[in-house]
Design a protein around this motif. Structure first.
Motif, PDB file in Angstrom:
ATOM      1  N   LEU A  64       0.827  -1.207   0.000  1.00 44.63           N
ATOM      2  CA  LEU A  64       0.000   0.000   0.000  1.00 44.63           C
ATOM      3  C   LEU A  64       0.862   1.259   0.000  1.00 44.63           C
ATOM      4  O   LEU A  64       0.538   2.237  -0.696  1.00 44.63           O
ATOM      5  N   ARG A  65       1.963   1.257   0.759  1.00 40.68           N
ATOM      6  CA  ARG A  65       2.872   2.405   0.752  1.00 40.68           C
ATOM      7  C   ARG A  65       3.484   2.585  -0.633  1.00 40.68           C
ATOM      8  O   ARG A  65       3.601   3.707  -1.130  1.00 40.68           O
ATOM      9  N   ASP A  66       3.855   1.466  -1.263  1.00 35.99           N
ATOM     10  CA  ASP A  66       4.439   1.518  -2.600  1.00 35.99           C
ATOM     11  C   ASP A  66       3.425   2.063  -3.609  1.00 35.99           C
ATOM     12  O   ASP A  66       3.756   2.904  -4.440  1.00 35.99           O
ATOM     13  N   ILE A  67       2.190   1.605  -3.518  1.00 34.17           N
ATOM     14  CA  ILE A  67       1.139   2.086  -4.425  1.00 34.17           C
ATOM     15  C   ILE A  67       0.889   3.568  -4.206  1.00 34.17           C
ATOM     16  O   ILE A  67       0.732   4.331  -5.172  1.00 34.17           O
ATOM     17  N   HIS A  70       3.682   5.529  -5.842  1.00 30.12           N
ATOM     18  CA  HIS A  70       3.539   5.556  -7.296  1.00 30.12           C
ATOM     19  C   HIS A  70       2.355   6.419  -7.719  1.00 30.12           C
ATOM     20  O   HIS A  70       2.402   7.100  -8.746  1.00 30.12           O
ATOM     21  N   LYS A  71       1.292   6.381  -6.959  1.00 34.62           N
ATOM     22  CA  LYS A  71       0.119   7.199  -7.266  1.00 34.62           C
ATOM     23  C   LYS A  71       0.492   8.679  -7.222  1.00 34.62           C
ATOM     24  O   LYS A  71       0.114   9.440  -8.118  1.00 34.62           O
ATOM     25  N   MET A  72       1.234   9.076  -6.193  1.00 34.27           N
ATOM     26  CA  MET A  72       1.643  10.466  -6.079  1.00 34.27           C
ATOM     27  C   MET A  72       2.559  10.859  -7.235  1.00 34.27           C
ATOM     28  O   MET A  72       2.429  11.940  -7.808  1.00 34.27           O
ATOM     29  N   GLN A  73       3.472   9.975  -7.599  1.00 36.02           N
ATOM     30  CA  GLN A  73       4.353  10.255  -8.730  1.00 36.02           C
ATOM     31  C   GLN A  73       3.557  10.389 -10.026  1.00 36.02           C
ATOM     32  O   GLN A  73       3.819  11.266 -10.840  1.00 36.02           O
ATOM     33  N   LEU A  74       2.567   9.524 -10.195  1.00 37.71           N
ATOM     34  CA  LEU A  74       1.739   9.575 -11.393  1.00 37.71           C
ATOM     35  C   LEU A  74       0.926  10.858 -11.439  1.00 37.71           C
ATOM     36  O   LEU A  74       0.803  11.484 -12.499  1.00 37.71           O
ATOM     37  N   ASN A  76       1.665  13.745  -9.990  1.00 32.73           N
ATOM     38  CA  ASN A  76       2.583  14.848 -10.294  1.00 32.73           C
ATOM     39  C   ASN A  76       2.993  14.850 -11.758  1.00 32.73           C
ATOM     40  O   ASN A  76       3.066  15.900 -12.396  1.00 32.73           O
ATOM     41  N   TYR A  77       3.240  13.663 -12.305  1.00 30.33           N
ATOM     42  CA  TYR A  77       3.627  13.576 -13.709  1.00 30.33           C
ATOM     43  C   TYR A  77       2.471  13.964 -14.624  1.00 30.33           C
ATOM     44  O   TYR A  77       2.663  14.612 -15.638  1.00 30.33           O
ATOM     45  N   ALA A  78       1.254  13.574 -14.231  1.00 30.49           N
ATOM     46  CA  ALA A  78       0.085  13.941 -15.028  1.00 30.49           C
ATOM     47  C   ALA A  78      -0.096  15.451 -15.039  1.00 30.49           C
ATOM     48  O   ALA A  78      -0.438  16.041 -16.079  1.00 30.49           O
ATOM     49  N   LYS A  79       0.122  16.096 -13.907  1.00 29.90           N
ATOM     50  CA  LYS A  79       0.035  17.558 -13.861  1.00 29.90           C
ATOM     51  C   LYS A  79       1.068  18.179 -14.786  1.00 29.90           C
ATOM     52  O   LYS A  79       0.785  19.139 -15.490  1.00 29.90           O
ATOM     53  N   LYS A  80       2.269  17.614 -14.781  1.00 28.25           N
ATOM     54  CA  LYS A  80       3.337  18.111 -15.644  1.00 28.25           C
ATOM     55  C   LYS A  80       2.957  17.941 -17.114  1.00 28.25           C
ATOM     56  O   LYS A  80       3.104  18.851 -17.918  1.00 28.25           O
TER      57      LYS A  80
END
Length: 125
Positions: A64-67, A70-74, A76-80
């Motif tokens: 769950l921590r890993d997900i 990755h969710k936060m990275q995704l 942030n990347y989507a915003k970019k």
């Protein structure tokens, strides 16, 4: 008994200890534990179950921590990517109507970064 405690504490402690012993005897009778070996077996099996469940919970919490990471990275990347897409569209890099512009933008970003295709699809779903 502890020193400095009164007669009331002594009475309470005796009653408490008798209640605890009766609870132990009831447990032993309900679970048909007749000797120390049976108790030892039950304790070991309970410990094994506890450790297995504890390990499974720890694995799931790590997943769950890993997900979440990755969710936060995704996100942030989507915003970019969305910012890049809006800048590209406003700069006139893409011609035609919105559907054509979306396809052109998607192919543009796929060439730039393959992960962006996934984020563009998420943004426009």
């Amino acid at each position: 008994m502890q020193e400095g405690k009164g007669r009331g504490y002594e009475r309470w402690a005796k009653i408490f200890n008798v209640k605890q012993m009766s609870k132990v005897l009831l447990y032993l009778q309900e679970h048909d534990i007749r000797d120390y070996e049976d108790l030892e077996k039950k304790a070991k099996s309970s410990a094994v179950k506890f450790h297995a469940l504890s390990d499974a919970i720890k694995e799931k919490e790590a997943r769950l921590r890993d997900i979440a990471k990755h969710k936060m990275q995704l996100i942030n990347y989507a915003k970019k990517c969305q910012t890049c897409l809006v800048r590209s569209l406003s700069a006139g890099q893409f011609s035609g109507d919105w559907g054509d512009a979306h396809q052109q933008a998607e192919s543009f970003f796929v060439q730039k970064d393959t992960a962006c295709q996934f984020t563009i699809l998420i943004i426009y779903m």
